[in-house]
Design a protein around this motif. Structure first.
Motif, short mmCIF file in Angstrom:
data_model
loop_
_atom_site.label_atom_id
_atom_site.label_comp_id
_atom_site.label_asym_id
_atom_site.label_seq_id
_atom_site.Cartn_x
_atom_site.Cartn_y
_atom_site.Cartn_z
N LEU A 24 33.13 40.34 -88.22
CA LEU A 24 34.31 39.72 -88.81
C LEU A 24 34.00 39.14 -90.18
CD1 LEU A 24 35.88 37.90 -85.71
CD2 LEU A 24 36.59 40.05 -86.77
N ARG A 25 32.84 38.53 -90.33
CA ARG A 25 32.44 38.02 -91.63
C ARG A 25 32.29 39.16 -92.63
NH1 ARG A 25 27.77 33.85 -89.42
NH2 ARG A 25 29.21 32.20 -88.68
N HIS A 26 31.71 40.25 -92.16
CA HIS A 26 31.54 41.43 -93.00
C HIS A 26 32.90 41.98 -93.44
CE1 HIS A 26 29.96 45.28 -94.42
NE2 HIS A 26 30.90 45.88 -93.69
N LEU A 27 33.88 41.87 -92.55
CA LEU A 27 35.20 42.43 -92.81
C LEU A 27 36.04 41.53 -93.72
CD1 LEU A 27 37.05 44.84 -92.00
CD2 LEU A 27 37.92 43.41 -90.15
N PHE A 28 35.91 40.20 -93.55
CA PHE A 28 36.83 39.30 -94.24
C PHE A 28 36.19 38.44 -95.33
CE2 PHE A 28 38.82 39.66 -89.92
CZ PHE A 28 39.92 40.42 -90.34
N LEU A 29 34.84 38.35 -95.38
CA LEU A 29 34.19 37.47 -96.35
C LEU A 29 33.24 38.27 -97.24
CD1 LEU A 29 33.29 34.49 -93.98
CD2 LEU A 29 35.23 34.63 -95.56
N PRO A 30 33.09 37.86 -98.52
CA PRO A 30 32.13 38.54 -99.39
C PRO A 30 30.69 38.20 -98.97
CG PRO A 30 33.13 36.67 -100.52
CD PRO A 30 33.86 36.82 -99.22
N MET A 46 31.01 38.32 -84.38
CA MET A 46 31.24 37.34 -85.44
C MET A 46 30.71 37.85 -86.77
SD MET A 46 32.60 34.48 -86.21
CE MET A 46 32.84 33.70 -84.61
N SER A 47 29.55 38.48 -86.73
CA SER A 47 28.96 39.04 -87.95
C SER A 47 29.86 40.13 -88.53
CB SER A 47 27.57 39.59 -87.65
OG SER A 47 27.02 40.17 -88.81
#
Length: 280
Positions: free
Chosen positions: A4-10, A1-2
């Protein structure tokens, strides 16, 4: 999950810019798209039963669509003439054999050369060409959008039509050529009709794939799906990135123009793979 956040969210871990929008990852994506296109092309050539071209473009469908468009404009339908289809097949084969894409061959042969050589004596004649399309509807649509091709399609001078769809290698790339020929015979020449079935492999194809096969899928369709999926993903991430940065008042050392530039560059690359068809 971390991840994916790194990949898609600032986030702080990606310098407050979604990792997917970083130039280095965009470059990887572009290389992947180019590599996948080459892989699909090779698979379609060596395993036509998996990926094929011409079965997606039946000549009779092109004729039907042409007549449907003519009917909507109050024009008489064109009659299928098997001799014109033979001439169209010969023209497509000549383009593959001599490796050219033009109405006039390097040897100076005009479209009429193939028509008369097939035994068709004409009063009027014309030719439309197309390549690299994935379906008959897009071909006819492209022809209609072009003034010179549209004139051939909707001219009242022509009474008959012939179409050939041929697979082969042109300019080092696997492709499908579509040749559409129009004609009006001389008064003393009887009309010749028949069934058009000229979906054949060019002479450059390996002997083991000369037999007609029914491909599972279409390479142009797969390329289009891949390109659109990647383009849609980057667009979604870009929107999320801009909205998140605005709401959280994130200050970044890079300007927003960088993200816009990356998106536009990706759009151009995707368009290169999506809109491959050409008419002549």
């Amino acid at each position: 999950m971390s991840f994916l956040r790194h990949l898609f969210l600032p986030r702080e871990s990606n310098n407050w810019r979604a990792r997917l929008l970083h130039p280095s990852l965009i470059l990887v994506i572009i290389i992947y798209v180019a590599w996948s296109q080459q892989l699909i092309s090779k698979v379609s050539y060596h395993f036509p039963q998996i990926l094929g071209f011409a079965s997606q473009i039946p000549p009779e469908t092109i004729i039907s669509l042409t007549n449907s468009e003519r009917a909507s404009r109050g024009l008489a339908p064109l009659k299928l003439n098997s001799v014109l289809s033979q001439a169209a097949q010969a023209k497509a084969g000549d383009m593959f054999a001599r490796d050219y894409w033009a109405h006039v061959s390097p040897a100076g042969a005009q479209p009429w050369t193939f028509i008369t050589a097939a035994g068709y004596s004409y009063r009027y004649a014309a030719e439309n060409l197309a390549r690299d399309f994935s379906d008959p509807n897009s071909i006819v649509t492209a022809w209609i959008a072009s003034p010179s091709h549209r004139e051939n399609l909707f001219s009242s001078k022509y009474q008959e039509i012939g179409v050939a769809v041929v697979d082969g290698k042109l300019g080092g790339q696997e492709t499908t050529l579509v040749v559409q020929m129009f004609g009006t015979p001389l008064a003393n020449q009887p009309l010749v009709s028949g069934t058009s079935s000229f979906t054949v492999q060019a002479a450059t194809a390996p002997a083991e794939i000369l037999a007609k096969v029914e491909p599972i899928s279409n390479p142009f369709g797969i390329t289009k799906v891949i390109s659109l999926a990647i383009l849609g993903l980057i667009l979604a991430v870009l929107v999320i990135d801009i909205v998140t940065a605005s709401r959280q008042k994130i200050v970044r050392w890079t300007s927003k123009s960088l993200a816009h530039f990356i998106f536009l560059a990706t759009l151009a690359i995707a368009a290169l793979f999506i809109w491959r068809g050409q008419i002549l």
